[in-house]
Write an enzyme that holds these catalytic residues in place. Structure first.
Site, mmCIF file in Angstrom:
data_model
loop_
_atom_site.group_PDB
_atom_site.id
_atom_site.type_symbol
_atom_site.label_atom_id
_atom_site.label_comp_id
_atom_site.label_asym_id
_atom_site.label_seq_id
_atom_site.Cartn_x
_atom_site.Cartn_y
_atom_site.Cartn_z
ATOM 1 N N GLY A 213 8.958 -25.939 -26.822
ATOM 2 C CA GLY A 213 8.770 -26.006 -28.273
ATOM 3 C C GLY A 213 9.281 -24.742 -28.928
ATOM 4 O O GLY A 213 10.059 -23.988 -28.316
ATOM 5 N N ASN A 214 8.892 -24.493 -30.155
ATOM 6 C CA ASN A 214 9.269 -23.242 -30.822
ATOM 7 C C ASN A 214 8.198 -22.866 -31.833
ATOM 8 O O ASN A 214 7.219 -23.581 -32.012
ATOM 9 C CB ASN A 214 10.660 -23.374 -31.452
ATOM 10 C CG ASN A 214 10.709 -24.475 -32.490
ATOM 11 O OD1 ASN A 214 10.001 -24.441 -33.478
ATOM 12 N ND2 ASN A 214 11.535 -25.483 -32.235
ATOM 13 N N ARG A 215 8.385 -21.743 -32.498
ATOM 14 C CA ARG A 215 7.332 -21.184 -33.346
ATOM 15 C C ARG A 215 7.284 -21.729 -34.764
ATOM 16 O O ARG A 215 6.556 -21.208 -35.594
ATOM 17 C CB ARG A 215 7.528 -19.657 -33.436
ATOM 18 C CG ARG A 215 7.270 -18.924 -32.167
ATOM 19 C CD ARG A 215 7.419 -17.448 -32.426
ATOM 20 N NE ARG A 215 7.363 -16.692 -31.195
ATOM 21 C CZ ARG A 215 6.228 -16.365 -30.580
ATOM 22 N NH1 ARG A 215 5.071 -16.732 -31.080
ATOM 23 N NH2 ARG A 215 6.264 -15.662 -29.464
#
Ligand code: CTP
Length: 407
Positions: A213-215
Site C-alpha cells: 500500500g502507500n501513505r
C-alpha cells in the site's frame, strides 16, 4: 473564533426551526453559520419552542429570534425577510411542517416566508422512521422537490429513546453546512456536470492479511469531491481505503486494488464530463496472491514477484466522452517539471497537479499542500502552501474554465 469564508460571508440566511427533538442541533448550526460570516435570522414555529428557547439562538447569532407574523410595528416582516434572504434553511423539518409546505400553507411566519422568497430553500427532515417512510410523507417530500426545494437527508441512525434505528435522523450540522454552501454558491460551470474523483491509496494483496500500500490518506481527493459537489456537480468518488467521512451529497464507491479502481472508473467514464485522478494508485502488485497467510518457515524468506498494475488514467484515453476535462496528479522526486510535462502529454491531460515530494507541508498525511499546476496549453502556475480544501478549489476553478472554453 469567527472565520468568515465564502460563500457564507456577508450572506443572509433564514433558519427555520420546527418542532422536533433535533431542534437542539440547530443551535449549533446557527452558531456555525454565524461564525462563517452570515447574518442568521432564526424563525421558529410555535412547536419548536417546546424544544428550544429563543435566548440560545439570540446569544449565538446576535440577532432577535422572529416568530410572530402579527408582531406590531413591522407588518411586512415576512416579505422583508423573504426578500433579503440568500437562503432559507429549515432544520429540522418535521413531517407536519413538510406537509404544510407541500400544500403551500402560510398561517405562520415561516410558511409566509417560503411562499414569498425567491432564494433557494433547503429542508433537513427529522422524524420517526415510520413517519418518514409513510407514503404521505414521501409524496410530500417529492412535491417539495418538484417545486424546486432541496432536501438534505435524513440520515439513518438512532432515533428517539426506545425506538429502533432507521432513516429519520436529521443530518449533522457540519454536513448541513456543506449543503448550505452548495445552495449559496448557486450556478457554476460545474452545475449538473458529472464528475469522477479518485482518492486514497490502493491495496495490492500479498496474502489474506498483508498488502502493498502507500501513505495516501485520501484527503486531497475528498476535498476535491466536496468542492466539486459544492459547485453544483454530481460527484462520484472512487476511493481506496480511507477513514474520512464521505462528503455531503457525494456518491462513494469503495475499492481496494488498482484493477478494481480501473473497473469502477471505466464503468462510469463514458457519461462523465470531468475525471480527476487524485488517487495514489500502486504501480506494482504481487504477480500472485496466496490463499493462506505466508508462514515463517525456518530461515527461508519469501520472495514476492511484482508486476505492473493497469495504468488507470492512461487506459481511459479511448473511453473519454468528447470534451471531457481530465486532471492527473504527479508526485515527482527528481526533475519534477520535465517528468510531469511528459506525463501531461502521454496521458492526454488538460491539467496536471504536481506535488513536490520533498516540500515540507506537502504530500501525504498532512492537511496542506504546495503544488504546481501544469496546463495543456503549456502555462505553469506555482501555488503557495495552502490547505487541501483551498488547493481543491483552485483546481476546480481551472476545471470550470476548461469546461466553459470547451463549450
Ligand atoms: N495513475 C494511474 N494508474 C496507475 C498509476 C498512476 O491512473 N497505475 C495515475 C495517478 O492517479 C496520477 C497519475 O497517474 O493521476 C500519475 O501518477 P504517478 O504515479 O506520478 O505516475 P506514473 O505514470 O505511475 O509514473 P512514474 O511512477 O514513473 O512517475
Amino acid at each position: 473564533m469567527r472565520v468568515e469564508r465564502p460563500p457564507f460571508s456577508g450572506r443572509r440566511i433564514v433558519l427555520g426551526v420546527t418542532g422536533g427533538i433535533a431542534a437542539f442541533k440547530s443551535i449549533g448550526l446557527a452558531r456555525e453559520l454565524t461564525l462563517a460570516g452570515s447574518a442568521v435570522d432564526v424563525v421558529p414555529t410555535a412547536a419548536a419552542f417546546e424544544f428550544v428557547r429563543p435566548l440560545s439562538f439570540e446569544a449565538l447569532t446576535g440577532r432577535s429570534v422572529l416568530s410572530d407574523l402579527y408582531a406590531p410595528g413591522d407588518p411586512l416582516l415576512h416579505i422583508r425577510l423573504a426578500r433579503e434572504a440568500d437562503l432559507v434553511l429549515i432544520a429540522p423539518a418535521t413531517a407536519n411542517f413538510i406537509a404544510q409546505a407541500a400544500a403551500g400553507m402560510a398561517d405562520h411566519l415561516l410558511g409566509c416566508i417560503l411562499l414569498a422568497t425567491k432564494a433557494p430553500v433547503l429542508f433537513a427532515p427529522a422524524m420517526n422512521d415510520r413517519m418518514y417512510t409513510h407514503p404521505q410523507t414521501q409524496a410530500n417530500l417529492a412535491r417539495l422537490q418538484e417545486i424546486g426545494y432541496h432536501v438534505a437527508g435524513p440520515a439513518e441512525g438512532l432515533l428517539a429513546f426506545g425506538e429502533r434505528a432507521g432513516p429519520g435522523r436529521m443530518i449533522e450540522p457540519d454536513e448541513l453546512m456543506e449543503w448550505a454552501a452548495r445552495s449559496l454558491t448557486g450556478e457554476t460551470p460545474l452545475s449538473g456536470k458529472r464528475v469522477i474523483v479518485t482518492a486514497g491509496p490502493t491495496r495490492e494483496p500479498i496474502d489474506p492479511v498483508r498488502f502493498l500500500g502507500n501513505r495516501s490518506s485520501g484527503r486531497m481527493g475528498f476535498s476535491l469531491a466536496s468542492a466539486a459537489w459544492r459547485m453544483g456537480a454530481d460527484v462520484l468518488l472512487v476511493s481506496g481505503p480511507s477513514p474520512l467521512r464521505t462528503p455531503a451529497g457525494v456518491r462513494r464507491i469503495e475499492i481496494e486494488t488498482a484493477i478494481e479502481m480501473a473497473d469502477a472508473v471505466r464503468r462510469h467514464l463514458n457519461r462523465s464530463d470531468v475525471l480527476i485522478m487524485a488517487a495514489a494508485v500502486a504501480d506494482f502488485r504481487p504477480v500472485s496472491t496466496r490463499d493462506q497467510k505466508i508462514k515463517k518457515q525456518g530461515d527461508s524468506i519469501p520472495e514476492i514477484v511484482l508486476e505492473h498494475t493497469p495504468d488507470v488514467l492512461g487506459s481511459t484515453m479511448s473511453l473519454r466522452k468528447p470534451g471531457a476535462v481530465v486532471v492527473g496528479f504527479a508526485l515527482e522526486t527528481e526533475n519534477p517539471i520535465e517528468n510531469a510535462t511528459k506525463k501531461l502529454r502521454d496521458k492526454r491531460l488538460d491539467l496536471l497537479v504536481v506535488n513536490d515530494a520533498g516540500e515540507p507541508g506537502a504530500g501525504f498525511e498532512v492537511p496542506t499542500n504546495r503544488v504546481t499546476l501544469l496546463h495543456a496549453s503549456g502555462q505553469r502556475e506555482d501555488l503557495p502552501l495552502l490547505s487541501k480544501d483551498e488547493v481543491a478549489e483552485r483546481i476546480l476553478e481551472r476545471v470550470a474554465q476548461r469546461l466553459v472554453a470547451g463549450e
